[in-house]
Scaffold this active site. Structure first.
Site, PDB file in Angstrom:
ATOM      1  N   GLY A  36      26.129  11.549  34.201  1.00  0.00           N
ATOM      2  CA  GLY A  36      26.343  12.224  32.914  1.00  0.00           C
ATOM      3  C   GLY A  36      25.769  13.422  32.939  1.00  0.00           C
ATOM      4  CB  SER A  39      27.537  16.631  27.327  1.00  0.00           C
ATOM      5  OG  SER A  39      27.658  15.326  27.493  1.00  0.00           O
ATOM      6  CG  ASP A  88      35.456   6.446  35.092  1.00  0.00           C
ATOM      7  OD1 ASP A  88      34.528   6.093  34.507  1.00  0.00           O
ATOM      8  OD2 ASP A  88      36.654   6.257  34.565  1.00  0.00           O
ATOM      9  CG  ASN A 115      21.765  11.057  31.367  1.00  0.00           C
ATOM     10  OD1 ASN A 115      20.701  11.199  30.689  1.00  0.00           O
ATOM     11  ND2 ASN A 115      23.000  11.609  31.298  1.00  0.00           N
ATOM     12  CE1 TYR A 192      31.462  -5.196  22.905  1.00  0.00           C
ATOM     13  CE2 TYR A 192      32.587  -4.443  20.737  1.00  0.00           C
ATOM     14  CZ  TYR A 192      31.805  -3.949  22.028  1.00  0.00           C
ATOM     15  OH  TYR A 192      31.572  -2.728  22.399  1.00  0.00           O
TER      16      TYR A 192
END
Length: 317
Positions: A36, A39, A88, A115, A192
């Site tokens: 990650g 950004s 991914d 991260n 959920y």
């Protein structure tokens, strides 16, 4: 979170930045993977590690964005060693492909910074038919770590230097489902809850580090594993909650950390000499802190490990 000005035993506080906690540290010769990394905290972690001489491999979903970040960092730090690779974490096939490609490069691996994450998204199943927050925040990192452990162990042994695994969790782990981890209801859409599912995945991050650290100690491996809360920061993690985003943008500068402050605990855990030998801990504001009781449950950590092995199709090494 402690008040911004409060300095803990480390001498640092919530106000400290990633550059400040790594000031004077030479990471030359170290190689890190940061997931990650295109950004937010991941980008700043990449920038500061590279600034300190670490060879950073950015593991990102969008390689175009990753290359843009790489170019920006190189503009300011021309000597930085940074590579970009596609990953991914919601896809086990992608994780396996990344690990295979990384190992084919015959690079060492001193630091693994888990991260990447998503937060409080609507109920969605991953490409492997697993609830997306659990799949991305925990299971993808679990598989990635397992696939790279032999490389880390080899590096630690050959370099005679400590390997470090740093897993980003969150104080959100305190808001998981009442039972902590719903092993039998991971994919239950009817019950959920976006926030509780996020909390569940962040609790998993803590327990993952705990069990890794236990196994390393048992095996006599020179690798540490810790989890941490980076602080409350306005990043694109909140993209699914427009109201929170709007409110955060309005008051954030008064109550939230900046991204350089948010990346500090990660960089502290990865590079600072004070973190040498520290393992199975939960850090916050560049100091050792405490998770909730479920985060300290070693039996729950072992159960999660076995559950994760089953879901990923991995076997004990």
């Amino acid at each position: 979170m402690w008040p911004f000005w409060w300095k803990g035993a480390s001498g640092f506080s919530a106000h400290s930045t990633a550059e400040e906690v790594t000031h004077g540290i030479d990471g030359t010769g170290l190689t890190a993977i940061v997931t990650g990394a295109s950004s937010g905290i991941g980008e700043e972690t990449t920038r500061v590690l590279a600034l300190r001489g670490v060879h950073v491999v950015m593991a990102v979903r969008n390689t175009d964005s990753g290359n843009q970040v790489r170019a920006k960092i190189l503009k300011d730090t021309p000597e930085a060693k940074i590579d970009v690779m596609k990953l991914d974490l919601s896809s086990m096939a992608s994780v396996r492909s990344f690990a295979s490609q990384y190992k084919s490069l015959d690079l060492p691996l001193n630091l693994l910074i888990n991260n990447a994450g998503i937060m409080a998204c609507p109920f969605t199943l991953s490409s492997d038919n697993i609830e997306l927050q659990f799949a991305t925040n925990h299971l993808g990192h679990f598989l990635l770590t397992n696939l790279l452990l032999d490389t880390m162990k080899k590096t630690a042994n050959e370099s005679n230097s400590e390997g470090r695994i740093v897993i980003l969790s969150s104080e959100g782990h305190r808001y998981a489902y009442r039972e902590g981890i719903r092993f039998d209801k991971i994919n239950d859409e009817a019950s959920y809850n976006t926030i509780q599912a996020y909390g569940q995945s962040k609790l998993c991050n803590i327990l993952h580090a705990t069990e890794l650290a236990r196994q390393f100690k048992e095996q006599g491996v020179n690798i540490t594993a810790n989890s941490l809360h980076p602080g409350s920061i306005m990043t694109n993690l909140l993209r699914y909650h427009s109201f929170i985003n709007t409110l955060g943008n309005a008051v954030g500068k008064f109550v939230l950390k900046s991204i350089p402050q948010g990346a500090a605990t990660t960089c502290y855990a990865a590079l600072h000499p004070q973190a040498k030998g520290v393992s199975a801990e939960y850090l916050m504001d560049n100091n050792i802190s405490n998770p909730n009781s479920q985060g300290k449950d070693t039996d729950l950590a072992k159960k999660l490990w076995e559950f994760s092995l089953t879901l990923t199709g991995e076997e004990e090494s």
